[in-house]
Design a protein around this motif. Structure first.
Motif, short mmCIF file in Angstrom:
data_model
loop_
_atom_site.label_atom_id
_atom_site.label_comp_id
_atom_site.label_asym_id
_atom_site.label_seq_id
_atom_site.Cartn_x
_atom_site.Cartn_y
_atom_site.Cartn_z
N ARG A 1 0.84 -1.20 0.00
CA ARG A 1 0.00 0.00 0.00
C ARG A 1 0.87 1.25 0.00
N HIS A 2 0.61 2.13 -0.97
CA HIS A 2 1.47 3.32 -1.12
C HIS A 2 0.73 4.44 -1.86
N LYS A 3 1.39 5.59 -1.89
CA LYS A 3 0.93 6.71 -2.71
C LYS A 3 2.15 7.43 -3.25
N HIS A 4 1.90 8.36 -4.17
CA HIS A 4 2.98 9.14 -4.77
C HIS A 4 2.63 10.62 -4.65
N PRO A 5 3.61 11.48 -4.36
CA PRO A 5 3.33 12.92 -4.35
C PRO A 5 3.30 13.51 -5.76
N ARG B 1 -4.23 -5.69 -10.70
CA ARG B 1 -5.28 -4.80 -10.20
C ARG B 1 -4.81 -4.15 -8.91
N TYR B 2 -5.55 -3.09 -8.54
CA TYR B 2 -5.37 -2.47 -7.23
C TYR B 2 -6.48 -2.97 -6.32
N LEU B 3 -6.12 -3.30 -5.09
CA LEU B 3 -7.12 -3.76 -4.13
C LEU B 3 -8.19 -2.69 -3.92
N TYR C 1 -3.21 5.81 -15.32
CA TYR C 1 -2.77 7.08 -14.72
C TYR C 1 -3.10 7.07 -13.25
N GLU C 2 -2.12 7.43 -12.42
CA GLU C 2 -2.36 7.54 -10.98
C GLU C 2 -2.16 8.99 -10.57
N PRO C 3 -3.20 9.65 -10.06
CA PRO C 3 -3.02 11.03 -9.61
C PRO C 3 -2.23 11.07 -8.30
N VAL D 1 -4.01 6.46 -2.96
CA VAL D 1 -3.44 5.32 -2.21
C VAL D 1 -3.87 4.03 -2.88
N HIS D 2 -2.91 3.14 -3.13
CA HIS D 2 -3.25 1.88 -3.78
C HIS D 2 -2.27 0.77 -3.44
N THR D 3 -2.74 -0.45 -3.68
CA THR D 3 -1.98 -1.67 -3.38
C THR D 3 -2.07 -2.56 -4.61
FE FE Z 1 1.65 3.46 -7.37
#
Ligand code: FE
Length: 175
Positions: free
Chosen positions: A75-79, A92-94, A107-109, A113-115
């Motif tokens: 589980r993480h995110k990006h700035p 897939r993302y949970l 695309y991830e904004p 938060v995703h896993t």
């Molecule tokens: Fe990511």
């Protein structure tokens, strides 16, 4: 670099244009599809990355990500922004309902938060442009660890040393 390791089998790069070299810029880069297990750097069980490009000016990087069945990228995110393209398999993302299949763009904004997991395919390989660090978070979304270019380069250095390629192999991907 170890004497018996031929870098030119893995990437192409010509002599820098003198006009760029005088500015301290390094040349273009072509990274081949390696067909060599040693290129893959383990991040977590059943999760590997393969460096393509580290931009040390703005902190972004490009990589191939490989996840085999049962693997979970925690589980993480990006700035910053993330762009992905699925080259093989699916994942897939949970946290989401959709499945990223071969050929799909993702695309991830920033702040999302995703896993990431692979649960019904043998293996997925995807290209990612990651515009900055990856912030691993706990269930309350508190940041528990930070993985930036310095960290990834350090992982790669140790891995390439261990598999006999030589720690400085990773320098080829740094700009
Ligand atoms: Fe990511």
């Amino acid at each position: 670099m170890t004497a018996n390791f031929d870098v030119s089998a893995f990437l192409g790069s010509d002599t820098p244009d003198p006009a760029l070299a005088v500015l301290g810029m390094r040349p273009e880069l072509a990274v081949y599809d390696p067909n060599d297990e040693r290129m893959w750097v383990e991040l977590e069980p059943n999760v590997w990355f393969r460096p393509l490009f580290f931009d040390m000016t703005n902190g972004s990087h490009c990589e191939m990500l490989r996840v085999r069945r049962g693997g979970v990228l925690s589980r993480h995110k990006h700035p910053n922004v993330v762009h992905g393209l699925v080259l093989k398999g699916r994942w897939r993302y949970l946290e989401h309902s959709w499945i990223a299949e071969q050929g799909a763009y993702v695309y991830e904004p920033p702040g999302e938060v995703h896993t990431l997991t692979v649960d019904d395919d043998d293996e997925m390989i995807s290209f990612f442009y990651i515009g900055g660090p990856t912030l691993y978070v706990d269930e309350q979304d508190n940041v528990v660890s930070v993985e930036d270019n310095f960290q990834l380069i350090d992982f790669a250095r140790k891995h390439y040393e261990k598999v006999g390629i030589g720690a400085d192999f990773v320098d080829n991907f740094i700009r």
